[in-house]
Design an enzyme around this catalytic site. Sequence first.
Site, mmCIF file in Angstrom:
data_model
loop_
_atom_site.group_PDB
_atom_site.id
_atom_site.type_symbol
_atom_site.label_atom_id
_atom_site.label_comp_id
_atom_site.label_asym_id
_atom_site.label_seq_id
_atom_site.Cartn_x
_atom_site.Cartn_y
_atom_site.Cartn_z
ATOM 1 N N ARG A 1 -11.735 -5.190 -7.073
ATOM 2 C CA ARG A 1 -11.497 -5.791 -5.762
ATOM 3 C C ARG A 1 -12.820 -6.004 -5.037
ATOM 4 N NH1 ARG A 1 -7.945 -2.904 -1.106
ATOM 5 N NH2 ARG A 1 -9.735 -1.526 -1.204
ATOM 6 N N ASP B 1 2.115 -5.168 8.901
ATOM 7 C CA ASP B 1 0.952 -4.329 8.652
ATOM 8 C C ASP B 1 -0.260 -5.260 8.521
ATOM 9 O OD1 ASP B 1 -1.132 -2.840 7.446
ATOM 10 O OD2 ASP B 1 0.326 -1.385 6.671
ATOM 11 N N TYR C 1 -10.847 0.619 10.679
ATOM 12 C CA TYR C 1 -12.036 1.013 9.911
ATOM 13 C C TYR C 1 -12.345 0.070 8.763
ATOM 14 C CZ TYR C 1 -8.271 3.297 7.267
ATOM 15 O OH TYR C 1 -7.109 3.546 6.596
ATOM 16 N N LYS C 2 -11.499 -0.930 8.533
ATOM 17 C CA LYS C 2 -11.759 -1.887 7.448
ATOM 18 C C LYS C 2 -12.588 -3.045 8.019
ATOM 19 C CE LYS C 2 -7.838 -0.201 4.814
ATOM 20 N NZ LYS C 2 -6.406 -0.296 4.571
ATOM 21 N N PHE D 1 0.853 -1.187 0.000
ATOM 22 C CA PHE D 1 0.000 0.000 0.000
ATOM 23 C C PHE D 1 0.894 1.244 0.000
ATOM 24 C CE2 PHE D 1 -2.849 3.064 2.033
ATOM 25 C CZ PHE D 1 -4.022 2.836 1.331
HETATM 26 C C1 LIG Z 1 -5.656 0.850 4.544
HETATM 27 C C2 LIG Z 1 -4.184 0.717 4.701
HETATM 28 C C3 LIG Z 1 -3.448 1.713 5.334
HETATM 29 C C4 LIG Z 1 -4.131 2.966 5.789
HETATM 30 O O1 LIG Z 1 -3.327 3.892 6.391
HETATM 31 P P1 LIG Z 1 -4.001 5.177 7.065
HETATM 32 O O2 LIG Z 1 -2.935 5.822 7.789
HETATM 33 O O3 LIG Z 1 -5.119 4.648 7.938
HETATM 34 O O4 LIG Z 1 -4.605 6.000 5.980
HETATM 35 C C5 LIG Z 1 -2.088 1.484 5.518
HETATM 36 N N1 LIG Z 1 -1.493 0.361 5.079
HETATM 37 C C6 LIG Z 1 -2.187 -0.611 4.441
HETATM 38 C C7 LIG Z 1 -1.496 -1.850 3.990
HETATM 39 C C8 LIG Z 1 -3.551 -0.445 4.224
HETATM 40 O O5 LIG Z 1 -4.227 -1.385 3.582
#
Ligand SMILES: *Cc1c(COP(=O)(O)O)cnc(C)c1O
Length: 413
Positions: A372, A202, A227-228, A129
């Site tokens: 997705r 992560d 939040y996911k 990400f």
């Molecule tokens: C959703 C996600 C994030 C989100 O980071 P934020 O700081 O909450 O915006 C980070 N890393 C991964 C792998 C994600 O899927």
Amino acid sequence: MTTTPTTRDDCAERDAADPLARFRDEFALPDGIVYLDGNSLGALPRATPGRVADVVEREWGRHLVASWNDAGWWDKPRTLGAALAPLVGAGADEVVVGDGTSANLFKTLVAALRLNPGRRVVVGEEGNFPTDLYITQGVVELFEGASTRLVGEDDAGLAAALEPGDVAVVLLSQVDYRTGALRDMAAATELAHAHGALVVWDLCHSVGALPIALSEAGADFAVGCTYKYLNAGPGAPAFTYVARRHHATARQPLTGWHGHAEPFGFTGEYVPAPGASRFLSGSQPLVAAAALEASLDIWARVDMAGVRAKSLAMTDLFLELTAGTGLEPVTPAEHARRGSQVSLRHPDGYPIVRALAERGVIGDFRAPDVLRFGFTPLYLRYVDVYDAAAALVDVLKTGEWREPRFDVRAQVT
Ligand SMILES: *Cc1c(COP(=O)(O)O)cnc(C)c1O
């Protein structure tokens, strides 16, 4: 053995026998929608608005500043961390809730580099990400002589990257956000440790999606958002896991007063708190934390092995029902390597996702060409999976996605 295609009636039967089916009622889902984007923003638990209103009206409105003590506000990062810990296979004292995933990536990566002086390479994943890559870049810029080395999805690439013996820390996503590929956490952690490197995991796309065993795997640090799959609402506070063996020695760079050993001593010098609390920095969004609390109340009653079984059954079903459409699955077929999503590749993925949304099937699109679909066992039924697949098949068959209005890019895809 011959296999007959799964029918909608078969799906209804599976729903009737599903031990997780009762959780669907605990979510406020709009009518006429099949929501396959809970891996981006989880659905709203029915209990959440009441809990948030209580924090606002009673704890804040009526009790005002007394709530720091009486409503447990000060300890929220720890009590919420303890409630979340079983979901990631950690001890109650090893998880704190606070800040966002990006900030927590920064803190843990810096802490790991400091724990491994003399080594200055950070290994990351080329497909990770973007924020993980960007934060890594920012951290590397702070340490003289530091550099990044990027690897692919396989452990052979990781082994090669570790071989020179100069790696301080490896940052890995347990589930790849784009492909849905699941890494073997224990194996990758062992590999990194064997080469003298620490690991930051992560968990953004695995927490709430599958059972996680951080302690058993020997992980050093982990971060993740809530939040996911955890359904805590947009911008909900994230979490940080710090293995107990690093509690006395890990030093993160955002040394704010909430991470101080004696925050109300109001002394001039920073002394880190014992334990994972030293990863806290400043005051937290307690209204948002109330929404996380409401969602964690649901998770406390959930059997994660059951979630995993249903998740795999749903992704299997979706793959079965969308086979032969010309969409190429990028999510691994092998269960041990699959998270809780199905990603399909198509050069015109974006307009296809938009045309599907118009039919009430909500997935998303990740550039350059990935459609997705996230599967959230707490509030999705097998019939939803069936209907979503049927809609996708039909959108492709009719070619309705070719209508120009579907190719207008929104700000968030
Ligand atoms: C959703 C996600 C994030 C989100 O980071 P934020 O700081 O909450 O915006 C980070 N890393 C991964 C792998 C994600 O899927």
